[in-house]
Design a protein around this motif. Structure first.
Motif, PDB file in Angstrom:
ATOM      1  N   UNK A   8       0.845  -1.175   0.000  1.00  0.00           N
ATOM      2  CA  UNK A   8       0.000   0.000   0.000  1.00  0.00           C
ATOM      3  C   UNK A   8       0.885   1.231   0.000  1.00  0.00           C
ATOM      4  N   UNK A   9       0.257   2.382  -0.139  1.00  0.00           N
ATOM      5  CA  UNK A   9       1.009   3.626  -0.068  1.00  0.00           C
ATOM      6  C   UNK A   9       1.449   3.872   1.372  1.00  0.00           C
ATOM      7  N   UNK A  10       2.599   4.513   1.487  1.00  0.00           N
ATOM      8  CA  UNK A  10       3.154   4.764   2.805  1.00  0.00           C
ATOM      9  C   UNK A  10       2.421   5.930   3.448  1.00  0.00           C
ATOM     10  N   UNK A  11       2.024   5.740   4.703  1.00  0.00           N
ATOM     11  CA  UNK A  11       1.336   6.784   5.455  1.00  0.00           C
ATOM     12  C   UNK A  11       2.121   7.028   6.732  1.00  0.00           C
ATOM     13  N   UNK A  12       3.145   7.858   6.704  1.00  0.00           N
ATOM     14  CA  UNK A  12       3.944   8.100   7.918  1.00  0.00           C
ATOM     15  C   UNK A  12       3.108   8.789   8.985  1.00  0.00           C
ATOM     16  N   UNK A  13       3.357   8.410  10.221  1.00  0.00           N
ATOM     17  CA  UNK A  13       2.580   8.947  11.332  1.00  0.00           C
ATOM     18  C   UNK A  13       3.229  10.171  11.957  1.00  0.00           C
ATOM     19  N   UNK A  32      12.831   6.756  15.179  1.00  0.00           N
ATOM     20  CA  UNK A  32      11.985   5.985  14.273  1.00  0.00           C
ATOM     21  C   UNK A  32      12.789   4.838  13.670  1.00  0.00           C
ATOM     22  N   UNK A  33      12.150   3.695  13.523  1.00  0.00           N
ATOM     23  CA  UNK A  33      12.774   2.541  12.882  1.00  0.00           C
ATOM     24  C   UNK A  33      12.257   2.365  11.461  1.00  0.00           C
ATOM     25  N   UNK A  34      10.953   2.461  11.277  1.00  0.00           N
ATOM     26  CA  UNK A  34      10.371   2.201   9.959  1.00  0.00           C
ATOM     27  C   UNK A  34       9.012   2.861   9.885  1.00  0.00           C
ATOM     28  N   UNK A  35       8.613   3.212   8.669  1.00  0.00           N
ATOM     29  CA  UNK A  35       7.278   3.711   8.378  1.00  0.00           C
ATOM     30  C   UNK A  35       6.665   2.836   7.305  1.00  0.00           C
ATOM     31  N   UNK A  36       5.360   2.697   7.359  1.00  0.00           N
ATOM     32  CA  UNK A  36       4.669   1.905   6.354  1.00  0.00           C
ATOM     33  C   UNK A  36       3.195   2.242   6.315  1.00  0.00           C
ATOM     34  N   UNK A  43      11.711   3.002  18.081  1.00  0.00           N
ATOM     35  CA  UNK A  43      12.551   2.448  19.135  1.00  0.00           C
ATOM     36  C   UNK A  43      12.318   3.278  20.394  1.00  0.00           C
ATOM     37  N   UNK A  44      12.020   2.617  21.480  1.00  0.00           N
ATOM     38  CA  UNK A  44      11.723   3.306  22.741  1.00  0.00           C
ATOM     39  C   UNK A  44      12.452   2.609  23.876  1.00  0.00           C
ATOM     40  N   UNK A  45      12.471   3.282  25.018  1.00  0.00           N
ATOM     41  CA  UNK A  45      13.101   2.747  26.215  1.00  0.00           C
ATOM     42  C   UNK A  45      12.057   2.597  27.311  1.00  0.00           C
ATOM     43  N   UNK A  55       8.259  -0.571  19.234  1.00  0.00           N
ATOM     44  CA  UNK A  55       6.843  -0.240  19.415  1.00  0.00           C
ATOM     45  C   UNK A  55       6.212  -0.017  18.049  1.00  0.00           C
ATOM     46  N   UNK A  56       5.174  -0.761  17.789  1.00  0.00           N
ATOM     47  CA  UNK A  56       4.415  -0.601  16.556  1.00  0.00           C
ATOM     48  C   UNK A  56       3.204   0.271  16.852  1.00  0.00           C
TER      49      UNK A  56
END
Length: 498
Positions: A8-13, A32-36, A43-45, A55-56
């Motif tokens: 699908x088209x990428x929808x960055x948050x 940020x690790x990835x957008x989709x 990436x969080x602590x 975290x997704x």
């Protein structure tokens, strides 16, 4: 019947999607690790343990149905080659899926252009197949197996991630929906036929094994031509692929799903087991949620014992269970992997704790802790002494001596009750008994302070004579004392044993 594709088209948050208080109270966003199209991976602590987590972040309105199936699958699965779920945070706008963070990158980036050595490919592919076999035994279809959804950990072991297109299936029941990338779709999915679940994942396993050994996908073309090649596969292998590996890939990439090898059959193939033992990962129990070491650390961090028990017994995957799973994973990785605790919460003080309440004696740090709760072997004070409010008590090793007083005149009810309590209380010796009598008499004697002490002294003398010698009885037993005058007590000619 309909299909779902992961292309699908990428929808960055954007970073603002991770600033909700329900999330930031427990986690710190690092990067940020990835957008989709599905959302965002960051990436969080974890603030309590200091551990890094992936975290997704998914928008609740757009992907609610897919997210619930993904969460259900991850809560059900527990396998060393399946990504570990820690916590699920749901708000009105977002859904946060907190998972373990894998530092080794994806399998897609790990495979060199010419392919991997068969020994290393065999080791990793066995782990992948073992995890897929476990998912099928738990009646879960992954639905989107590809090298991008297989990540490598710090110790060189893989994890299968992204269960966004997973489906819970029933044996013998056909599925009417499917998803995944077109390059890894099975022929029955391309034809949009009613299909069974496990053969779809098996086909994807064949594509992955081909990619690991050659560094490229078996079918490459435009969308329409790619569909034709999938329906009529003609495989070509480079020279470095062994004959046993070729034979296994051909058995997997079979158009007929009924003749296709299942994940369990792949695990027993001769090529996959040459020179190595089988992996006993078919039936993996749920994680142990009653480890006393981990529970002790949770209580030390300030978690309530009852709330902890409810969270773990009901598998809520909330903040408490996330802390438990993270600590358990850190311990399993070795003491060197333990992270310093973050925002430490001090436990609530106990009224019997001598280190907090100054009314109790303080102990040094080098001294062992003293139990403040009563032990079964400890002696208890007499109930009469507790009720009378006396401050000094006799020791348990000292025998009690009973003192009997003979009054010339029946006292008033108040005086009688007090005399009774004094005579019934166990006494250690005459001096202590006299002090008790003096305290009691001063409190209850109806006369003034000076006359009360005169009466006390007379009582003390009478007690000493009573205990130490024999005194004949005096005359005038029926005479009543005049006002302001206290007559001595009468005694009998009996010796009281000491």
């Amino acid at each position: 019947m309909h299909s779902k594709s992961s292309e699908f088209s990428v929808v960055p948050q954007g970073p603002r999607s991770c600033q909700e208080k329900a999330f930031t109270d427990h986690y710190q966003v690092l990067k940020d690790i990835d957008h989709g199209a599905y959302g965002q991976v960051i990436l969080a602590r974890h603030l309590r343990t200091g551990a890094k987590v992936a975290v997704k972040v998914l928008p609740r309105s757009m992907w609610e149905n897919l997210v619930h199936s993904e969460i259900l699958a991850m809560k059900t699965l527990n396998h060393p080659n399946v990504i570990q779920l820690f916590q699920v945070i749901e708000t009105h706008k977002q859904i946060y899926i907190v998972m373990e963070y894998m530092v080794g990158g994806s399998l897609f980036d790990l495979v060199p252009p010419g392919g991997m050595q068969e020994k290393e490919a065999r080791r990793l592919f066995k782990q992948i197949t073992s995890a897929v076999c476990y998912c099928h035994k738990m009646h879960i279809l992954h639905g989107d197996l590809k090298p991008e959804n297989i990540v490598l950990g710090a110790r060189g072991n893989i994890r299968i991630i992204d269960f966004g297109f997973s489906v819970m299936f029933k044996p013998g029941k056909k599925l009417t929906q499917f998803g995944g990338a077109l390059d890894y779709l099975a022929p029955e999915c391309v034809r949009k036929e009613v299909l069974e679940g496990p053969p779809v994942d098996s086909w994807s396993l064949g594509i992955i094994l081909y990619f690991m050994l050659t560094g490229q996908r078996p079918f490459k073309a435009a969308s329409k031509e790619l569909r034709r090649k999938i329906l009529d596969p003609k495989l070509k292998f480079p020279w470095q692929v062994s004959a046993k590996a070729k034979r296994l890939i051909k058995k997997i990439l079979t158009v007929d799903p009924r003749a296709r090898l299942s994940a369990e059959e792949i695990l027993v193939d001769p090529w996959l087991n040459q020179g190595e033992e089988k992996l006993p990962f078919h039936d993996v129990p749920l994680p142990n949620l009653s480890d006393p070491t981990v529970l002790t650390m949770l209580f030390d961090m300030g978690y309530d014992p009852y709330s902890t028990w409810v969270s773990l017994s009901q598998r809520k995957f909330d903040e408490v269970m996330a802390s438990y799973l993270i600590i358990q994973q850190q311990i399993s990785q070795g003491a060197g992997c333990m992270k310093p605790l973050g925002r430490r919460v001090a436990p609530r003080p106990c009224p019997r704790d001598p280190s907090i309440f100054p009314a109790l004696p303080q102990r040094r740090a080098s001294e062992p802790a003293i139990h403040t709760f009563p032990l079964p072997c400890e002696h208890h004070w007499p109930q009469e002494a507790k009720e009378s409010g006396q401050k000094s008590f006799r020791r348990a090793s000292v025998p009690a001596i009973r003192l009997r007083f003979l009054h010339e005149k029946p006292p008033t009810p108040r005086v009688a009750s007090q005399h009774h309590s004094v005579s019934e209380a166990p006494q250690p010796c005459p001096s202590i008994a006299a002090s008790h009598v003096s305290q009691d008499a001063t409190a209850v004697h109806p006369r003034g302070h000076r006359k009360g002490w005169k009466w006390v002294r007379q009582r003390i003398a009478a007690c000493l004579h009573r205990l130490c010698c024999c005194t004949p009885s005096c005359d005038g037993e029926n005479e009543a004392p005049t006002p302001g005058e206290q007559k001595p007590a009468r005694f009998t000619n009996r010796v009281v044993p000491t």
